[in-house]
Design a protein around this motif. Structure first.
Motif, PDB file in Angstrom:
ATOM      1  N   VAL A  16     -51.693 -63.237 -16.734  1.00 53.87           N
ATOM      2  CA  VAL A  16     -52.537 -64.431 -16.779  1.00 53.87           C
ATOM      3  C   VAL A  16     -52.811 -64.865 -15.338  1.00 53.87           C
ATOM      4  N   VAL A  17     -54.088 -64.904 -14.969  1.00 60.79           N
ATOM      5  CA  VAL A  17     -54.490 -65.207 -13.588  1.00 60.79           C
ATOM      6  C   VAL A  17     -55.182 -66.564 -13.566  1.00 60.79           C
ATOM      7  N   TYR A  60     -49.095 -70.761 -24.414  1.00 63.40           N
ATOM      8  CA  TYR A  60     -48.494 -69.429 -24.291  1.00 63.40           C
ATOM      9  C   TYR A  60     -47.029 -69.434 -24.720  1.00 63.40           C
ATOM     10  N   GLU A  61     -46.345 -70.557 -24.529  1.00 62.19           N
ATOM     11  CA  GLU A  61     -44.952 -70.680 -24.935  1.00 62.19           C
ATOM     12  C   GLU A  61     -44.808 -70.493 -26.448  1.00 62.19           C
ATOM     13  N   LYS A  62     -45.825 -70.891 -27.207  1.00 63.39           N
ATOM     14  CA  LYS A  62     -45.764 -70.826 -28.669  1.00 63.39           C
ATOM     15  C   LYS A  62     -46.020 -69.410 -29.201  1.00 63.39           C
ATOM     16  N   GLN A  63     -46.555 -68.531 -28.361  1.00 64.08           N
ATOM     17  CA  GLN A  63     -46.924 -67.203 -28.833  1.00 64.08           C
ATOM     18  C   GLN A  63     -45.690 -66.342 -29.106  1.00 64.08           C
ATOM     19  N   ASP A  64     -45.847 -65.411 -30.070  1.00 66.22           N
ATOM     20  CA  ASP A  64     -44.743 -64.496 -30.374  1.00 66.22           C
ATOM     21  C   ASP A  64     -44.435 -63.576 -29.199  1.00 66.22           C
ATOM     22  N   ALA A  99     -39.486 -76.111 -18.412  1.00 62.08           N
ATOM     23  CA  ALA A  99     -39.424 -76.670 -19.767  1.00 62.08           C
ATOM     24  C   ALA A  99     -39.876 -75.673 -20.824  1.00 62.08           C
ATOM     25  N   CYS A 100     -40.497 -74.575 -20.410  1.00 60.58           N
ATOM     26  CA  CYS A 100     -40.970 -73.531 -21.329  1.00 60.58           C
ATOM     27  C   CYS A 100     -39.908 -72.426 -21.374  1.00 60.58           C
ATOM     28  N   GLN A 118     -38.789 -64.599 -20.224  1.00 62.73           N
ATOM     29  CA  GLN A 118     -39.506 -63.342 -20.395  1.00 62.73           C
ATOM     30  C   GLN A 118     -40.659 -63.126 -19.425  1.00 62.73           C
ATOM     31  N   SER A 119     -41.073 -64.148 -18.721  1.00 58.63           N
ATOM     32  CA  SER A 119     -42.231 -64.019 -17.824  1.00 58.63           C
ATOM     33  C   SER A 119     -41.793 -64.077 -16.366  1.00 58.63           C
TER      34      SER A 119
END
Length: 568
Positions: free
Chosen positions: A324-325, A347-351, A391-392, A398-399
């Motif tokens: 993500v840019v 994006y935090e909500k995505q699987d 907070a995410c 994972q990121s």
């Protein structure tokens, strides 16, 4: 393992910038002995190296304890089944290499006699002497000239009947034109030695030219139109390009100054009238690599054939990997931060969350220069950004986060390439996101076999203002497409006059685009755009603070998703 495998491991670690002590090598061999076949061992070695990258190592020379700690954790994770369950993420993570310091990439110079690139050895000073400026232009010129000589349309025909529809297009040195008439094809640089008078010069000589009737024609290179810019402003005592080869003094022009533009073609009648001009034809990436095999132009190390095939397979399987840019994140603007928080929470909500976030400057709505008193405020604002990301939970785990400075962000100068943001500014952020990377500008990233260049600069506006000949609109009137064609044919990220955009002379090679990377990300405050040109994927994420736009990029299939928030 045999001696060959030991050498293979040592070579692999060297490519990643590490040197193994004997006991450390034995520890690596012990770790790999838990894997049966060679592919599994290769993947395990990549995972080991990737995890070492995240460690706070005191030295690049690894001892037993440095390797043992990481290897033990990986073996425990494998026993628990974690490695097997998340194998695709481990593989793709190991295949991601980020050059966060562009100043360390190797510097190569072309030898026109031996027809080969040789690597510059020794220390490269930031402050170059007068000759460094002249070598900047000479290196750019020779880089394009050697590429041009491999193009069959511009080489000497073996038989007189082997000619294109435009006739013979063999390149003639400017010095050879003395006393000749008729049409000739010449490659050189445009120089403005005095107001209103332009010259074309190469390594042999210079000649005054008339550009009043010159056109930018697709027949020269069979491609889009581009921006012709005057390249730089010299003072009278600086050595011109022609003197680099001949050693002869350029004719005196008193107090006048001269301007240079990087190489392009000119078809001239006699000495002065330019009929058609264009840039050197773009060379296929694979052809550039095959011409000089084993040379690491990108700076991530060379790969064996087996490693290349394995990374190609990894790239196809990394379907969940996404970048993500986001460019122009004004930390001092409440609306911007609210919108950024909204993006991160979505994006935090995505699987499957993005694997890498690239945040590009400017990080302030106002320029941060020596007269600015906002450094302490910017430091605390980076701390607030770290709290928002912290907070995410999923993103934290994972990121990864990569931050690239913009043209108005704090730094020692505005010259390119730019170093990373000062540690004073980023300390508060790293307290919350300790594994974040603060990169130089430009930044190079290699995902498996794919080379990606990130560059944050308001380039489009400056290129249009510095344009010498108006681009042709025969095929397109899109300025972004003109810009992409210009930088790819010039093999340079910023072919602007040094008076418009200063460049550190000794580090101009950090801006080269040779061989051409597969993907180029041009962070610009202009409108969000995507354009695929000659197999090169180029896109501009736009200005997040102004237009709420950003880009999601999937490297496995090079898909670009132009994204944004609805206004209102």
């Amino acid at each position: 393992m045999n001696c060959g495998n030991r050498k293979k491991i040592q070579k692999k670690f060297k490519l990643w910038g590490y040197t193994l002590k004997v006991e450390a090598l034995n520890e690596v061999l012990s770790f790999l002995s838990h894997y049966q076949d060679v592919p599994s061992q290769d993947e395990a070695l990549d995972v080991l190296l990737d995890n070492l990258q995240h460690q706070s190592l005191k030295s690049s020379i690894l001892d037993k304890d440095s390797v043992h700690g990481v290897a033990s954790l990986l073996l425990k994770a494998q026993t628990a089944g974690a490695v097997e369950e998340d194998s695709s993420n481990c593989i793709s993570s190991a295949a991601l290499r980020i050059i966060d310091d562009i100043f360390i990439i190797p510097k190569f110079r072309y030898d026109p006699v031996k027809k080969f690139f040789y690597e510059h050895t020794g220390r490269i000073p930031i402050h170059g002497d007068a000759s460094a400026k002249a070598f900047l232009y000479r290196d750019r010129f020779l880089l394009l000239l050697q590429r041009l000589y491999r193009d069959p349309d511009f080489s000497r025909p073996a038989f007189s009947t082997e000619r294109s529809q435009f006739g013979s297009r063999e390149i003639s040195p400017i010095q050879s034109l003395i006393g000749l008439t008729g049409r000739r094809w010449v490659m050189g640089v445009i120089s403005q030695l005095e107001d209103g008078h332009f010259y074309l010069e190469d390594l042999t000589a210079a000649v005054e030219i008339n550009l009043s009737n010159a056109i930018s024609s697709k027949c020269v290179v069979k491609t889009e139109a581009y921006y012709f810019t005057v390249q730089d402003l010299f003072s009278e005592q600086d050595p011109p390009l022609a003197n680099m080869a001949s050693g002869n003094r350029y004719w005196s022009l008193g107090h006048h100054e001269h301007l240079h533009v990087l190489a392009f073609f000119v078809e001239a009648i006699g000495w002065v009238l330019v009929k058609t001009c264009g840039f050197p034809p773009l060379e296929n990436r694979d052809k550039s690599i095959s011409a000089f095999p084993g040379i690491d132009f990108f700076g991530c190390g060379t790969l064996t054939k087996e490693e290349t095939l394995r990374f190609a397979d990894m790239e196809k399987r990394a379907v969940n990997y996404m970048f993500v840019v986001i460019s122009d994140i004004w930390l001092d603007n409440k609306d911007t931060m609210t919108r950024l928080e909204e993006v991160l929470h979505e994006y935090e909500k995505q699987d499957v969350v993005p694997s890498l976030f690239i945040f590009m400057g400017n990080f302030s709505s106002l320029p941060c220069n020596l007269s600015s008193n906002s450094f302490s405020s910017l430091r605390s604002q980076f701390g607030e950004l770290g709290q928002i990301i912290g907070a995410c939970t999923n993103l934290m785990q994972q990121s990864r986060f990569l931050l690239i400075p913009g043209p108005d962000d704090p730094g020692p100068s505005t010259a390119l390439p730019r170093c990373a943001l000062p540690k004073y500014i980023t300390e508060e952020f790293k307290k919350h996101i300790p594994n974040a990377l603060f990169s130089s500008n430009p930044c190079r990233v290699k995902f498996c076999n794919q080379e990606i260049v990130f560059f944050r600069q308001d380039l489009l506006y400056r290129m249009r203002r510095s344009c010498l000949i108006r681009p042709s609109t025969e095929e397109t009137s899109d300025p972004f497409k003109h810009l992409v064609a210009t930088i790819t044919h010039q093999s340079h990220l910023c072919p602007l006059p040094l008076t418009v955009q200063p460049v550190i002379w000794n580090y101009d090679h950090c801006l080269h685009l040779y061989p051409t990377p597969q993907t180029i990300v041009l962070g610009d405050k202009s409108e969000q755009k995507e354009f695929e040109y000659a197999g090169i994927k180029c896109f501009n994420p736009g200005s997040f603070s102004t237009d709420s736009t950003f880009v999601a990029y999937r490297p496995y299939n090079r898909e670009v998703e132009l994204s944004g928030l609805q206004k209102g």
